[in-house]
Motif scaffolding. Structure first.
Motif: not given
Length: 269
Positions: A71-77, A85-89, A191-195
Motif C-alpha cells: 500500500e505505501p508503494v501504491d500510494r507513492g506511485i 499532473d500538477d505541472v499540467t494544472s 504504469v500510470r494507466l494501471i495505477d
C-alpha cells in the motif's frame, strides 16, 4: 513520433468500436434520447467495447497490481503521477489567469519534487497547498467553448468533443511527452494507466452493481462533474449558450411519452 503513435492507437480503437456499432446497435427511441448525447448509438457501442476490453485486460491487471504492490508503494506511485499532473494544472491555471491557483500548483510541484522525493511523498498537501487539477478541456470551457456532444473514446472512456480536443493539449504539456526514449514514455503511460485503474476498482464495481444502466449513470456523472469543474464547483443555471452547443432542450432529462395500449402516444385533451 509520440503523437503519431497515440493517433494510430485511438484510430484503431475507433475502428473497432465502429465495427461493433455496425454489427448491431439498437437505436434509442426519440422520447428517451438525451439532448446532450446525440451520438448515443455510437457511444453505447464504444462503451460496450471499452467495458469488454477493461474486463478482459485492464481490470485483471489492475487487480494483480493491487495484490502484489504494498500500500505505501501504491500510494507513492499515485503521488508521483499526481505531481506530474500538477505541472499540467499549473499551465492551465495560468491560461485561465487564476494566479493564486497557479502559484499553489507551482508550489506543490517544487515542494513535492524536492522535499517529497520527486513526488512520491505528498508533502505539499500537509503544508496546506491544495491540488486543483485543471486541464485543457476546462481551460477551453473557461474561455467560452461549450462541451459539445458527449463522446466516448474507446479504451479511454467518457469525454466530450471539447474535452477530447483538450486531451491533445494535456498530452503535449505532460513532462513525459518530451522524453525521447519510447520505452520510457510508454512504460510511464502503462504504469500510470494501471495505477489509476487500480485506484478505481471499488468505484467501478459499485457502479456495475448499483446502476440499472451503467452507461447512463456514467454519462450523467461525468457531465455533471465536468460542468462543476469548469465553473470551480459553482455552475450557473443552464443558459442559451448551452443550447447553442447541445440544441434546444439541453439539460432536460429524457421524458417517457405516455402511450395508449396500442403503443401510440395518448392524445391530450
Amino acid at each position: 513520433m509520440h503523437a503519431g503513435l497515440i493517433g494510430k492507437s485511438l484510430g484503431r480503437g475507433l475502428f473497432l468500436a465502429a465495427l461493433v456499432l455496425i454489427g448491431g446497435c439498437a437505436s434509442t427511441p426519440d422520447e428517451f434520447r438525451d439532448p446532450r448525447d446525440p451520438l448515443e448509438p455510437y457511444n453505447r457501442a464504444a462503451y460496450r467495447f471499452t467495458t469488454d476490453f477493461d474486463n478482459a485486460f485492464l481490470k485483471p491487471i489492475a487487480k494483480g497490481y493491487k495484490y502484489v504492490t504494498p500500500e505505501p508503494v501504491d500510494r507513492g506511485i499515485t503521488n508521483f503521477f499526481n505531481n506530474i499532473d500538477d505541472v499540467t494544472s499549473a499551465v492551465n491555471n495560468l491560461l485561465q489567469f487564476k494566479l493564486s491557483r497557479f502559484g499553489s500548483d507551482v508550489g506543490r510541484v517544487v515542494v513535492n519534487s524536492t522535499v517529497g522525493l520527486l513526488g512520491f511523498l505528498d508533502v505539499a498537501t500537509n503544508m496546506g497547498l491544495p491540488s486543483y487539477k485543471e486541464d485543457f478541456g476546462q481551460t477551453l470551457g473557461y474561455w467560452g467553448f461549450g462541451p459539445g456532444p458527449y463522446f466516448v473514446i474507446p479504451i479511454l472512456g467518457p469525454s466530450t468533443i471539447r474535452d477530447t480536443i483538450g486531451l491533445a493539449g494535456d498530452i503535449y504539456v505532460d513532462p513525459f511527452f518530451s522524453v525521447n526514449k519510447n520505452e520510457v514514455y510508454w512504460g510511464a503511460v502503462a504504469v500510470r494507466l494501471i495505477d489509476r485503474r487500480a485506484d478505481l476498482l471499488k468505484a467501478t464495481d459499485l457502479v456495475d452493481e448499483a446502476a440499472l444502466d451503467p452507461y447512463s449513470f456514467t454519462r450523467d456523472a461525468y457531465l455533471q462533474r465536468r460542468r462543476a469543474k469548469v465553473y470551480d464547483g459553482n455552475p450557473p443555471p443552464e443558459t442559451e449558450a448551452d443550447e447553442a452547443w447541445f440544441g434546444a432542450g439541453y439539460g432536460a432529462k429524457p421524458v417517457q411519452t405516455d402511450r395508449a395500449p396500442d403503443g401510440r402516444p395518448e392524445q391530450q385533451p
